[in-house]
Design a protein around this motif. Structure first.
Motif, PDB file in Angstrom:
ATOM      1  N   VAL A   2      12.007 -19.283  13.893  1.00  0.00           N
ATOM      2  CA  VAL A   2      12.653 -18.791  15.100  1.00  0.00           C
ATOM      3  C   VAL A   2      13.033 -17.329  14.882  1.00  0.00           C
ATOM      4  CG1 VAL A   2      14.769 -18.963  16.453  1.00  0.00           C
ATOM      5  CG2 VAL A   2      13.516 -21.034  15.848  1.00  0.00           C
ATOM      6  N   GLN A   3      12.832 -16.533  15.900  1.00  0.00           N
ATOM      7  CA  GLN A   3      13.229 -15.121  15.831  1.00  0.00           C
ATOM      8  C   GLN A   3      14.289 -14.839  16.890  1.00  0.00           C
ATOM      9  OE1 GLN A   3       9.618 -15.703  16.228  1.00  0.00           O
ATOM     10  NE2 GLN A   3       9.702 -16.015  14.010  1.00  0.00           N
ATOM     11  N   LEU A   4      15.265 -14.034  16.504  1.00  0.00           N
ATOM     12  CA  LEU A   4      16.338 -13.633  17.403  1.00  0.00           C
ATOM     13  C   LEU A   4      16.368 -12.118  17.475  1.00  0.00           C
ATOM     14  CD1 LEU A   4      19.050 -15.997  15.914  1.00  0.00           C
ATOM     15  CD2 LEU A   4      17.968 -16.279  18.132  1.00  0.00           C
ATOM     16  N   ALA A   5      16.568 -11.593  18.674  1.00  0.00           N
ATOM     17  CA  ALA A   5      16.599 -10.142  18.838  1.00  0.00           C
ATOM     18  C   ALA A   5      17.733  -9.758  19.772  1.00  0.00           C
ATOM     19  CB  ALA A   5      15.267  -9.645  19.388  1.00  0.00           C
ATOM     20  N   GLU A   6      18.702  -9.018  19.225  1.00  0.00           N
ATOM     21  CA  GLU A   6      19.827  -8.550  20.033  1.00  0.00           C
ATOM     22  C   GLU A   6      19.501  -7.174  20.632  1.00  0.00           C
ATOM     23  OE1 GLU A   6      21.598 -10.447  16.206  1.00  0.00           O
ATOM     24  OE2 GLU A   6      20.027  -8.999  16.710  1.00  0.00           O
ATOM     25  N   SER A   7      20.129  -6.897  21.755  1.00  0.00           N
ATOM     26  CA  SER A   7      20.013  -5.574  22.362  1.00  0.00           C
ATOM     27  C   SER A   7      21.243  -5.328  23.212  1.00  0.00           C
ATOM     28  CB  SER A   7      18.740  -5.470  23.215  1.00  0.00           C
ATOM     29  OG  SER A   7      18.766  -6.412  24.261  1.00  0.00           O
ATOM     30  N   GLY A   8      21.406  -4.084  23.625  1.00  0.00           N
ATOM     31  CA  GLY A   8      22.496  -3.755  24.537  1.00  0.00           C
ATOM     32  C   GLY A   8      23.677  -3.070  23.899  1.00  0.00           C
ATOM     33  N   GLY A   9      23.664  -2.919  22.585  1.00  0.00           N
ATOM     34  CA  GLY A   9      24.776  -2.247  21.925  1.00  0.00           C
ATOM     35  C   GLY A   9      24.751  -0.754  22.169  1.00  0.00           C
ATOM     36  N   GLY A  10      25.807  -0.088  21.724  1.00  0.00           N
ATOM     37  CA  GLY A  10      25.907   1.356  21.888  1.00  0.00           C
ATOM     38  C   GLY A  10      27.358   1.767  21.995  1.00  0.00           C
ATOM     39  N   LEU A  11      27.572   3.079  21.984  1.00  0.00           N
ATOM     40  CA  LEU A  11      28.925   3.613  22.041  1.00  0.00           C
ATOM     41  C   LEU A  11      29.562   3.314  23.396  1.00  0.00           C
ATOM     42  CD1 LEU A  11      31.104   5.335  20.643  1.00  0.00           C
ATOM     43  CD2 LEU A  11      30.023   7.341  21.695  1.00  0.00           C
ATOM     44  N   ALA A  12      30.782   2.800  23.361  1.00  0.00           N
ATOM     45  CA  ALA A  12      31.505   2.494  24.589  1.00  0.00           C
ATOM     46  C   ALA A  12      32.934   3.015  24.474  1.00  0.00           C
ATOM     47  CB  ALA A  12      31.517   0.988  24.847  1.00  0.00           C
ATOM     48  N   PRO A  13      33.527   3.441  25.570  1.00  0.00           N
ATOM     49  CA  PRO A  13      34.915   3.888  25.527  1.00  0.00           C
ATOM     50  C   PRO A  13      35.858   2.703  25.550  1.00  0.00           C
ATOM     51  CG  PRO A  13      34.107   4.043  27.750  1.00  0.00           C
ATOM     52  CD  PRO A  13      32.950   3.578  26.919  1.00  0.00           C
ATOM     53  N   ALA A  14      37.028   2.866  24.977  1.00  0.00           N
ATOM     54  CA  ALA A  14      38.048   1.823  25.094  1.00  0.00           C
ATOM     55  C   ALA A  14      38.315   1.579  26.577  1.00  0.00           C
ATOM     56  CB  ALA A  14      39.319   2.254  24.382  1.00  0.00           C
ATOM     57  N   GLY A  15      38.392   0.318  26.941  1.00  0.00           N
ATOM     58  CA  GLY A  15      38.561  -0.042  28.338  1.00  0.00           C
ATOM     59  C   GLY A  15      37.252  -0.229  29.079  1.00  0.00           C
ATOM     60  N   GLY A  16      36.162   0.146  28.455  1.00  0.00           N
ATOM     61  CA  GLY A  16      34.854   0.035  29.076  1.00  0.00           C
ATOM     62  C   GLY A  16      34.214  -1.337  28.897  1.00  0.00           C
ATOM     63  N   SER A  17      32.966  -1.428  29.326  1.00  0.00           N
ATOM     64  CA  SER A  17      32.236  -2.694  29.281  1.00  0.00           C
ATOM     65  C   SER A  17      30.846  -2.489  28.703  1.00  0.00           C
ATOM     66  CB  SER A  17      32.100  -3.279  30.689  1.00  0.00           C
ATOM     67  OG  SER A  17      33.353  -3.566  31.254  1.00  0.00           O
ATOM     68  N   LEU A  18      30.347  -3.544  28.097  1.00  0.00           N
ATOM     69  CA  LEU A  18      28.965  -3.597  27.628  1.00  0.00           C
ATOM     70  C   LEU A  18      28.463  -5.007  27.811  1.00  0.00           C
ATOM     71  CD1 LEU A  18      28.730  -1.685  24.204  1.00  0.00           C
ATOM     72  CD2 LEU A  18      27.633  -1.044  26.347  1.00  0.00           C
ATOM     73  N   ARG A  19      27.154  -5.134  27.956  1.00  0.00           N
ATOM     74  CA  ARG A  19      26.540  -6.462  28.032  1.00  0.00           C
ATOM     75  C   ARG A  19      25.463  -6.544  26.960  1.00  0.00           C
ATOM     76  NH1 ARG A  19      22.249  -9.053  31.888  1.00  0.00           N
ATOM     77  NH2 ARG A  19      22.958 -11.204  32.050  1.00  0.00           N
ATOM     78  N   LEU A  20      25.679  -7.442  26.024  1.00  0.00           N
ATOM     79  CA  LEU A  20      24.711  -7.668  24.969  1.00  0.00           C
ATOM     80  C   LEU A  20      23.766  -8.790  25.353  1.00  0.00           C
ATOM     81  CD1 LEU A  20      27.001  -7.546  21.801  1.00  0.00           C
ATOM     82  CD2 LEU A  20      25.922  -5.651  23.049  1.00  0.00           C
ATOM     83  N   SER A  21      22.535  -8.676  24.890  1.00  0.00           N
ATOM     84  CA  SER A  21      21.532  -9.710  25.116  1.00  0.00           C
ATOM     85  C   SER A  21      20.988 -10.192  23.796  1.00  0.00           C
ATOM     86  CB  SER A  21      20.372  -9.162  25.956  1.00  0.00           C
ATOM     87  OG  SER A  21      20.818  -8.684  27.198  1.00  0.00           O
ATOM     88  N   CYS A  22      20.591 -11.444  23.770  1.00  0.00           N
ATOM     89  CA  CYS A  22      19.927 -12.009  22.597  1.00  0.00           C
ATOM     90  C   CYS A  22      18.794 -12.882  23.098  1.00  0.00           C
ATOM     91  CB  CYS A  22      20.896 -12.818  21.747  1.00  0.00           C
ATOM     92  SG  CYS A  22      20.087 -13.744  20.409  1.00  0.00           S
ATOM     93  N   LYS A  23      17.587 -12.552  22.685  1.00  0.00           N
ATOM     94  CA  LYS A  23      16.433 -13.361  23.079  1.00  0.00           C
ATOM     95  C   LYS A  23      15.925 -14.115  21.857  1.00  0.00           C
ATOM     96  CE  LYS A  23      14.980 -11.068  27.228  1.00  0.00           C
ATOM     97  NZ  LYS A  23      13.834 -10.741  28.095  1.00  0.00           N
TER      98      LYS A  23
END
Length: 126
Positions: A2-23
């Motif tokens: 099985v292979q897993l691949a994350e994406s969606g990371g990066g620099l974010a400001p405090a109070g901000g939002s991010l959405r990570l994905s894993c396929k």
């Protein structure tokens, strides 16, 4: 295998939002539960969010409850981690992990996961 691949990371400001994905991919990937962990600098890898099986009760680390939400898309063989109201202490490398052997009492244990992604970095600026 099985292979897993994350994406969606990066620099974010405090109070901000991010959405990570894993396929997840592989011939037996449908039989795995996929959950999220993170590892901050100089700290142990810790459980963030996940459940024992698809559609089951979702568990969250106390530190992220009310701010992070995990979801799944079975058609895409993917899981997501919506992270809101980010804090500096959320800075970490975020990993998704897969297991076929989870029970309620072991969802948070790193040792029971069979496969891990390479991680995606989430630095949060204060």
């Amino acid at each position: 295998q099985v292979q897993l691949a994350e994406s969606g990371g990066g620099l974010a400001p405090a109070g901000g939002s991010l959405r990570l994905s894993c396929k997840i991919s592989g011939p037996t990937s449908n039989s795995y539960a996929i959950n999220w962990f993170r590892q901050a600098p100089a700290k142990e890898r810790e459980f963030v969010a996940g459940n024992r099986q698809k559609g089951g009760m979702m568990y969250y680390a106390d530190s992220v409850k009310g701010r992070f939400t995990m979801s799944r898309d079975s058609a895409e063989n993917a899981v997501y981690l919506q992270m809101n109201s980010l804090k500096a202490e959320d800075t970490a490398v975020y990993y998704c992990a897969a297991s076929r052997h989870l029970i309620t009492s072991t969802v948070r244990q790193r040792s029971v996961y069979d496969y891990w992604g390479r991680g995606t970095q989430v630095p949060v600026s204060s």
